[in-house]
Design a protein around this motif. Structure first.
Motif, mmCIF file in Angstrom:
data_model
loop_
_atom_site.group_PDB
_atom_site.id
_atom_site.type_symbol
_atom_site.label_atom_id
_atom_site.label_comp_id
_atom_site.label_asym_id
_atom_site.label_seq_id
_atom_site.Cartn_x
_atom_site.Cartn_y
_atom_site.Cartn_z
ATOM 1 N N ALA A 232 0.815 -1.207 0.000
ATOM 2 C CA ALA A 232 0.000 0.000 0.000
ATOM 3 C C ALA A 232 0.855 1.266 0.000
ATOM 4 O O ALA A 232 0.552 2.228 -0.718
ATOM 5 C CB ALA A 232 -0.930 -0.006 1.205
ATOM 6 N N ALA A 233 1.934 1.274 0.798
ATOM 7 C CA ALA A 233 2.751 2.481 0.934
ATOM 8 C C ALA A 233 3.489 2.820 -0.356
ATOM 9 O O ALA A 233 3.896 3.967 -0.553
ATOM 10 C CB ALA A 233 3.741 2.318 2.086
ATOM 11 N N ARG A 234 3.667 1.841 -1.217
ATOM 12 C CA ARG A 234 4.290 2.134 -2.512
ATOM 13 C C ARG A 234 3.330 2.868 -3.442
ATOM 14 O O ARG A 234 3.763 3.537 -4.378
ATOM 15 C CB ARG A 234 4.747 0.831 -3.168
ATOM 16 C CG ARG A 234 5.945 0.195 -2.483
ATOM 17 C CD ARG A 234 6.246 -1.174 -3.075
ATOM 18 N NE ARG A 234 7.450 -1.730 -2.485
ATOM 19 C CZ ARG A 234 7.538 -2.931 -1.938
ATOM 20 N NH1 ARG A 234 6.465 -3.701 -1.884
ATOM 21 N NH2 ARG A 234 8.669 -3.362 -1.428
ATOM 22 N N MET A 235 2.024 2.719 -3.174
ATOM 23 C CA MET A 235 1.021 3.286 -4.069
ATOM 24 C C MET A 235 0.442 4.600 -3.560
ATOM 25 O O MET A 235 0.080 5.470 -4.350
ATOM 26 C CB MET A 235 -0.131 2.277 -4.230
ATOM 27 C CG MET A 235 0.311 0.870 -4.578
ATOM 28 S SD MET A 235 0.868 0.715 -6.266
ATOM 29 C CE MET A 235 -0.678 0.764 -7.127
ATOM 30 N N LYS A 236 0.311 4.734 -2.224
ATOM 31 C CA LYS A 236 -0.349 5.917 -1.669
ATOM 32 C C LYS A 236 0.067 6.074 -0.220
ATOM 33 O O LYS A 236 0.537 5.116 0.401
ATOM 34 C CB LYS A 236 -1.865 5.810 -1.809
ATOM 35 C CG LYS A 236 -2.457 4.541 -1.255
ATOM 36 C CD LYS A 236 -3.897 4.308 -1.742
ATOM 37 C CE LYS A 236 -3.993 4.066 -3.212
ATOM 38 N NZ LYS A 236 -5.333 3.654 -3.663
ATOM 39 N N PRO A 237 -0.099 7.273 0.356
ATOM 40 C CA PRO A 237 0.325 7.486 1.750
ATOM 41 C C PRO A 237 -0.465 6.623 2.728
ATOM 42 O O PRO A 237 -1.686 6.479 2.611
ATOM 43 C CB PRO A 237 0.040 8.972 1.985
ATOM 44 C CG PRO A 237 -0.031 9.582 0.629
ATOM 45 C CD PRO A 237 -0.571 8.525 -0.274
ATOM 46 N N VAL A 238 0.258 6.065 3.707
ATOM 47 C CA VAL A 238 -0.347 5.284 4.775
ATOM 48 C C VAL A 238 0.117 5.882 6.102
ATOM 49 O O VAL A 238 1.312 6.087 6.306
ATOM 50 C CB VAL A 238 0.060 3.793 4.702
ATOM 51 C CG1 VAL A 238 -0.597 2.998 5.825
ATOM 52 C CG2 VAL A 238 -0.309 3.198 3.347
ATOM 53 N N VAL A 239 -0.836 6.167 6.987
ATOM 54 C CA VAL A 239 -0.531 6.755 8.292
ATOM 55 C C VAL A 239 -1.091 5.830 9.365
ATOM 56 O O VAL A 239 -2.232 5.370 9.272
ATOM 57 C CB VAL A 239 -1.131 8.167 8.443
ATOM 58 C CG1 VAL A 239 -0.642 8.808 9.736
ATOM 59 C CG2 VAL A 239 -0.763 9.035 7.243
ATOM 60 N N VAL A 240 -0.276 5.566 10.401
ATOM 61 C CA VAL A 240 -0.633 4.583 11.421
ATOM 62 C C VAL A 240 -0.610 5.229 12.803
ATOM 63 O O VAL A 240 0.326 5.957 13.136
ATOM 64 C CB VAL A 240 0.341 3.387 11.399
ATOM 65 C CG1 VAL A 240 0.005 2.387 12.502
ATOM 66 C CG2 VAL A 240 0.319 2.701 10.041
ATOM 67 N N VAL A 241 -1.642 4.958 13.585
ATOM 68 C CA VAL A 241 -1.628 5.234 15.014
ATOM 69 C C VAL A 241 -1.663 3.894 15.723
ATOM 70 O O VAL A 241 -2.486 3.036 15.406
ATOM 71 C CB VAL A 241 -2.838 6.092 15.451
ATOM 72 C CG1 VAL A 241 -3.012 6.033 16.959
ATOM 73 C CG2 VAL A 241 -2.649 7.528 15.041
ATOM 74 N N LYS A 242 -0.756 3.701 16.668
ATOM 75 C CA LYS A 242 -0.720 2.444 17.419
ATOM 76 C C LYS A 242 -0.984 2.727 18.890
ATOM 77 O O LYS A 242 -0.327 3.561 19.503
ATOM 78 C CB LYS A 242 0.629 1.753 17.276
ATOM 79 C CG LYS A 242 0.768 0.507 18.142
ATOM 80 C CD LYS A 242 2.154 -0.088 18.023
ATOM 81 C CE LYS A 242 2.361 -1.207 19.021
ATOM 82 N NZ LYS A 242 2.513 -0.706 20.394
ATOM 83 N N ALA A 243 -1.940 1.994 19.435
ATOM 84 C CA ALA A 243 -2.191 2.063 20.872
ATOM 85 C C ALA A 243 -1.227 1.137 21.584
ATOM 86 O O ALA A 243 -0.672 0.206 20.999
ATOM 87 C CB ALA A 243 -3.628 1.659 21.177
ATOM 88 N N GLY A 244 -1.043 1.362 22.879
ATOM 89 C CA GLY A 244 -0.130 0.504 23.641
ATOM 90 C C GLY A 244 1.320 0.844 23.405
ATOM 91 O O GLY A 244 2.168 -0.042 23.316
#
Length: 892
Positions: A232-244
């Motif tokens: 996915a990141a090669r095709m379009k921006p991906v943003v992640v929020v991680k809990a913990g």
């Protein structure tokens, strides 16, 4: 070219709702109303044996009453009824289900049994399941709201995948007031079946989705997660929020989802290698997605700050330092330009303080000067509404200056009523603007991190360096011998032997079981020597007084031996002591103590650590973490992220260390991790680095049994470049052809290869008219996840330049047991055996991967390809639904 198997989930033609009702206070009622009132255009079948009608529609007692074809089942009944419903769906031919129902939680015996039954039935009927215990999903393009949320999503181009249904409803409510729209919203729930990886793969190819947002609590399938992220990141921006992110939060996340959460620094390393951006708050999540989706990109992290108030500049600077954003040094020509255009009392440095009376012209002049400075990667323009300020005119000046800029320009018009008109101009011109200096700098940091992580994503190192090969088999035999004796901690001698097998320099040592043996060893080695306790029960020798340094004569050897043994026994009488290790004393001038280690994360597998070493390593907490495999680019990046990196170059009276030797050691450690899946943990501490080289003074290796059926590199989250698949073919005319896996840097020759194909070859390969590869196609074809797909290209050298003449690729099917292939050979190179060689090598690689069947589609008019397929043992049959296409298949 076929319909994606998840289209039944995201674009169904007919939906059955089990447990449908009329009451908006019930889950089944709310979901049915959301589907009906949201304008779902397909057929909608409510199923509830307690009702005859729901609103204006007939309600069915069971699925058996419905004769029509159904794409998607939404199940909102008690958990105990779900297995029977899944079975009825399977018998009806439904291949996709969303299970909203709770009651399948980890730690609950009854719930676990229900999980097993549902999974078994899903496998039996080849069904895919989203959930259970989830909110459902929204697909605005399909006008489908299959959730029990009171809000619907506005149409837009953001996709959100969340492990928390509660967070989805909160974000929906939050987004409506901010006019933020979505293409897709997915609640994973317990992720019994469909997980992040498959959804990311679908959204990567989804034309309705521009950016992808993830809320993550825990990861079950690290390889699938990383694989999907990288695609996915090669095709379009991906943003992640991680809990913990912290230990307490991680425990809460485990309880909530029943999934393990990796250590936060390992998780961060995984996201970096996947090319995605990490946010820490929901506000940052949408901020980062917004600036990235708008097409803004930075080529570095050097920021210029332009402001009409010194306080704003200080606040922005503080946040920049917190985030590792570099304040750009203004070039001399930039300073000259600013001096000509700004008042004499401007700050003469970055931040560029235009002073409180700054008119629009000063903003324009300062931005123009910064745009022309190659040492600046982005600009933050800020304004506070002072008495003589015209916020709207200044905003227009920024907009006009930014019109032709390739550098990102972010704005912060701080205040409210007085700056509203200026902000509206930014909105109309699609210029990113923020309400505080901190949020503005955070947005630029996201851009810089995206650029940095995209560089990491492009790295495809192999498992082995192209230098002297290690003795892998010898190292494995040492480990197997220790495990056969039921030992997991290698002895110092064994640890050094494994390091030696991988050409990692380590100080030699002699194991001694008595004072006399120690004396002989010391005399043989030569004084001075070091003596260390040898015990399988002691990991950190210094902690128990188990190290003696600078022993300079024979008399001291005996005394030190007895002192060591007695000192350690005094700590604990139960410790097993095998004696001591005698080593030559290593004290090169101007050395630095470093640590290189390996940890086995429970989620992402092995990770390599680097940082400050010695007895204070744990107290210093100076370490960078990276996922293997590593190459020089990744290693240098990892070193730069530590504080100790500042001490490795020339420092006061210290010469620089041998950086090449340090990089080589880390590269060899990466080889160890790739080739030794039994290696669970390793500490090389201290590693002495100086101008003459590097050497490990102490080594601790922990090993464990691994399944004998484990496929190569299955213990790693990122599959290495499969260099072992390189082969050669000599044509009848003497031309040497190299067959090798494709790499990201092959984009140019791949594009040229497709461009030069004849119209017929393009049509046979793509089954449609195609002139050129699009950028998205080029990314998909050259940037592969070698775990689930492979492309072998045939190349030859033409005056020192590689030219591609053929390519064969396979992509694993969702069943994990079969794959679909494609093959094309340049027109002028057909009939020379290249296609046969490519397919033979491709099938061999697929078989070693554990796949049992390879399938493909060939146009019935492509006679040459059909002949080749038959010669390779493929079965050729006309497609049932398309007579112009032949289906070809072969068992591997």
């Amino acid at each position: 070219m076929a319909r994606h198997y998840l289209d039944r989930l995201f674009a169904p033609n007919a939906i059955a709702v089990f447990g449908a009702g009329e009451s908006p206070a019930s889950v089944g009622g709310r979901i049915y109303m959301n589907l009906r009132d949201g304008g779902f255009p397909g057929a909608l079948y409510p199923i509830n044996p307690k009702r005859q009608r729901i609103f204006d529609r007939e309600c069915h007692a069971s699925l058996a009453d419905i004769q029509a074809e159904i794409d998607l089942a939404v199940i909102v009944t008690p958990a105990r009824t779900v297995p029977e419903i899944i079975q009825s769906c399977g018998e009806h031919g439904i291949r996709m289900a969303v299970v909203i129902s709770a009651g399948f939680g980890a730690g609950d015996d009854q719930g676990s049994e229900l999980c097993r039954r549902v999974q078994a039935l899903a496998r039996q009927y080849r069904m895919r399941i989203l959930g259970p215990n989830c909110l459902g999903l929204i697909r605005t393009g399909s006008r489908m709201n299959a959730t029990f949320s009171k809000n619907n999503a506005l149409p837009g181009h953001l996709a959100l995948i969340s492990q928390s249904g509660a967070l989805c409803t909160s974000i929906l409510d939050w987004a409506v007031t901010r006019n933020i729209g979505f293409s897709t919203l997915i609640s994973l729930g317990d992720a019994l079946d469909i997980d992040f990886g498959e959804l990311l793969d679908y959204l990567a190819q989804d034309p309705e989705t521009v950016s992808i947002l993830l809320y993550v609590e825990g990861i079950r399938n690290a390889r699938g997660f990383i694989s999907g992220l990288r695609v996915a990141a090669r095709m379009k921006p991906v943003v992640v929020v991680k809990a913990g992110r912290h230990q307490e939060g991680s425990r809460a996340a485990v309880t909530h989802t029943g999934a393990l959460v990796g250590a936060d620094d390992v998780f961060d390393a995984a996201l970096q290698r996947a090319g995605v951006v990490r946010a820490t708050t929901i506000g940052q999540l949408f901020s980062a997605a917004g600036v990235l989706a708008a097409g803004y990109r930075a080529r570095g992290n050097r920021l210029a700050i332009i402001t009409n108030g010194g306080g704003l500049g200080v606040m922005a600077t503080d946040r920049a330092v917190d985030l590792g954003v570099t304040l750009a040094d203004l070039a001399p020509v930039t300073l000259e330009t600013l001096n000509r255009n700004l008042p004499a009392h401007w700050s003469h440095a970055n931040p560029i303080d235009l002073l409180g009376d700054a008119p629009p012209g000063r903003y324009a002049a300062a931005i123009d000067a910064c745009l022309a400075d190659n040492g600046i990667d982005g600009i933050l323009a800020m304004l506070s509404p002072q008495a003589m300020t015209d916020p709207e005119a200044c905003a227009q000046a920024v907009i006009e200056a930014a019109a032709e800029s390739s550098k990102p320009i972010l704005c912060c018009w701080m205040g409210d009523q007085q700056v509203a008109a200026g902000r509206n101009r930014f909105i109309a011109s699609r210029i990113p603007h923020f309400h505080s200096p901190e949020a503005s700098v955070e947005a630029f940091a996201h851009l810089a991190n995206h650029h940095h992580n995209q560089q990491l994503l492009m790295q495809v190192p192999g498992p082995l360096a192209e230098r002297s090969e290690p003795d892998i088999e010898g190292a494995r035999l040492i480990i197997e011998s220790a495990l056969a004796e039921r030992r997991t901690l290698l002895s110092p001698t064994e640890a050094r032997a494994v390091l030696h097998a991988f050409r990692i320099p380590a100080v030699p040592g002699v194991a001694c079981a008595s004072a006399n043996e120690a004396l002989v060893a010391a005399q043989s080695i030569g004084f001075p020597v070091a003596m260390k306790i040898n015990s399988p029960d002691i990991s950190h020798k210094s902690d128990v007084g188990g190290v003696k340094l600078n022993i300079r004569n024979a008399q001291a050897v005996r005394a030190c031996y007895h002192d060591l043994i007695e000192a350690v026994k005094a700590k604990s009488a139960d410790l097993r002591i095998a004696g001591v290790i005698v080593e030559p004393m290593q004290s090169p001038a101007h050395s630095r103590e470093l640590l290189i280690g390996v940890v086995r994360d429970p989620v992402f597998g092995p990770a390599i650590t680097f940082g400050a070493g010695g007895i204070t390593a744990e107290a210093m907490q100076d370490r960078a973490v990276a996922l293997p495999p590593l190459n020089d680019f990744l290693i240098e990046n990892m070193i730069r992220r530590t504080r100790v990196a500042r001490l490795l170059g020339p420092f006061r009276n210290l010469p620089a260390i041998d950086m090449n030797a340090l990089i080589e050691m880390l590269r060899r450690v990466s080889e160890m991790v790739c080739e030794l899946p039994a290696l669970v943990e390793m500490d090389l501490n201290p590693v002495i680095a100086h101008a003459g080289g590097v050497m490990a003074l102490d080594a601790r290796l922990v090993v464990a049994h691994v399944p004998s059926t484990l496929e190569p590199y299955a213990h790693m989250a990122i599959h290495p470049y499969p260099g072992h698949l390189v082969s050669r073919l000599q044509l009848a005319d003497g031309t040497d052809i190299v067959i090798r896996p494709i790499r990201p840097e092959d984009a140019t020759i791949e594009k040229s290869f497709v461009h030069n194909l004849s119209a017929d070859s393009k049509y046979f390969r793509f089954m449609q008219g195609l002139n050129e590869l699009t950028q998205d196609m080029l990314i998909r074809f050259t940037q592969l996840d070698y775990h689930r797909e492979l492309a072998l290209i045939a190349v030859f050298s033409d005056q020192g330049q590689e030219r591609e003449v053929g390519v064969a690729r396979y992509v694993m099917n969702p069943d994990g047991a079969s794959c679909e292939f494609a093959l094309v050979v340049a027109d002028a190179w057909q009939g020379k055996g290249i296609g046969s060689k490519l397919m033979t090598d491709l099938m061999g690689a697929a078989a070693k991967r554990g796949l049992s069947k390879i399938v493909g589609e060939v146009l019935a008019t492509n006679v040459k390809m059909l002949m080749l397929m038959r010669s390779l043992g493929f079965t050729v049959t006309p497609a049932a639904d398309e007579p112009a296409i032949c289906e070809v298949s072969r068992t591997l």
